[in-house]
Design a protein around this motif. Sequence first.
Motif, PDB file in Angstrom:
ATOM      1  N   ARG A 133       0.735  -1.089  -0.002  1.00  0.00           N
ATOM      2  CA  ARG A 133      -0.045   0.008  -0.082  1.00  0.00           C
ATOM      3  C   ARG A 133       0.952   1.247  -0.211  1.00  0.00           C
ATOM      4  O   ARG A 133       0.445   2.369  -0.555  1.00  0.00           O
ATOM      5  CB  ARG A 133      -1.067  -0.049   1.412  1.00  0.00           C
ATOM      6  CG  ARG A 133      -2.005  -1.067   1.348  1.00  0.00           C
ATOM      7  CD  ARG A 133      -2.644  -0.859   2.560  1.00  0.00           C
ATOM      8  NE  ARG A 133      -3.430  -2.307   2.972  1.00  0.00           N
ATOM      9  CZ  ARG A 133      -3.600  -2.979   3.967  1.00  0.00           C
ATOM     10  NH1 ARG A 133      -3.338  -2.419   5.086  1.00  0.00           N
ATOM     11  NH2 ARG A 133      -4.319  -3.960   4.185  1.00  0.00           N
ATOM     12  N   LEU A 187      -9.470  -3.542  -8.038  1.00  0.00           N
ATOM     13  CA  LEU A 187      -9.234  -2.461  -6.901  1.00  0.00           C
ATOM     14  C   LEU A 187      -8.094  -3.231  -5.986  1.00  0.00           C
ATOM     15  O   LEU A 187      -7.824  -4.308  -6.331  1.00  0.00           O
ATOM     16  CB  LEU A 187     -10.471  -2.695  -6.061  1.00  0.00           C
ATOM     17  CG  LEU A 187     -11.954  -2.766  -6.728  1.00  0.00           C
ATOM     18  CD1 LEU A 187     -13.142  -2.838  -5.872  1.00  0.00           C
ATOM     19  CD2 LEU A 187     -11.751  -1.322  -7.249  1.00  0.00           C
ATOM     20  N   GLY A 188      -7.735  -2.155  -5.149  1.00  0.00           N
ATOM     21  CA  GLY A 188      -6.717  -2.487  -4.225  1.00  0.00           C
ATOM     22  C   GLY A 188      -6.775  -3.763  -3.464  1.00  0.00           C
ATOM     23  O   GLY A 188      -5.988  -4.652  -3.411  1.00  0.00           O
ATOM     24  N   HIS A 237      -4.246  -0.388  -8.023  1.00  0.00           N
ATOM     25  CA  HIS A 237      -5.681   0.255  -7.775  1.00  0.00           C
ATOM     26  C   HIS A 237      -6.200   0.078  -9.358  1.00  0.00           C
ATOM     27  O   HIS A 237      -5.586  -0.049 -10.144  1.00  0.00           O
ATOM     28  CB  HIS A 237      -5.289   1.752  -7.550  1.00  0.00           C
ATOM     29  CG  HIS A 237      -4.869   1.999  -6.163  1.00  0.00           C
ATOM     30  ND1 HIS A 237      -3.629   1.776  -5.728  1.00  0.00           N
ATOM     31  CD2 HIS A 237      -5.572   2.172  -5.000  1.00  0.00           C
ATOM     32  CE1 HIS A 237      -3.379   1.994  -4.534  1.00  0.00           C
ATOM     33  NE2 HIS A 237      -4.728   2.191  -4.052  1.00  0.00           N
TER      34      HIS A 237
END
Length: 287
Positions: free
Chosen positions: A127, A263-264, A253
């Motif tokens: 992240r 999506l993450g 992402h």
Amino acid sequence: MFDRICVPTDGSDAAAAAFEHILAIAADHDATVHLLHVADTTRDSVTRIGGDVVDVLEREGDSIVADAADRAADRGVETETAVRQGGVPETIVAYADEIDADLVAMSTKGRQGMEHLVGSTTERVVRQSPVPVLALRPGDEETRYPYEDILVPTDGSPAATAALDRALPVAKRAGATVHVLSVVETGGIGVGDHIEIDVLSKYAEDAIADGIARAEDAGVDAVGAVEGASSAARGIRAYVDDPGVDFVAIGTHGRTGVGRSLLGSVAERTLRTAPVPVLAVPTRAED
């Protein structure tokens, strides 16, 4: 493609096993491996030995990175070593930035009962990292390298394009085939929702066509597939198993709404479940 690889290690069996795979990559790219051990400051580590006050975690870290450097030297791989204190994910990301790494490579498992290289730590690094993160599950050291079949899931988003652009040089170097996959999510779609399925399928087909064209322009063999699944992560995992791939490159992402696929959270689920190495690519790595 890879010149400076940041490799966090906690000396666990899982980290040691994954390191063999990382060394194969480093040797192939003539890259320098920067070995990092993080002495986690959430643990009390200072003690007195004889008349000296020492940090036992730092001392242990020195031994861990030295042992790993010896293994690398046996493979002819150049290394740099560092032991740092701090929170584990944050320190890894900061160190990778400090050395201008172009890849972070780490095991998704570490010492049981210790906040070192556990799965959640890998996800937190993914992240925060401005560079791609190669996540290796226990057992990935048995995966062949160079890779032969590389999977790049796509939803046509900039993140998916960034992942494809990172995968193409790897594929070209190895003579591998790139599998461009778009998953049409059918979970939650009920009777009478055929129009939405048609829209999703059109998005998927366009994303596949763009991905294949990009691969062909790079001189890489590519095949495309549109698969239906209850979720993108499940569709990706099913494709990894059948027809079978040995490496996944995925954007962290992607689109939301009608064009949803990457999506993450999908990238994180893929990190947790894929039985092969996964390269998580942030959108800004495309810059």
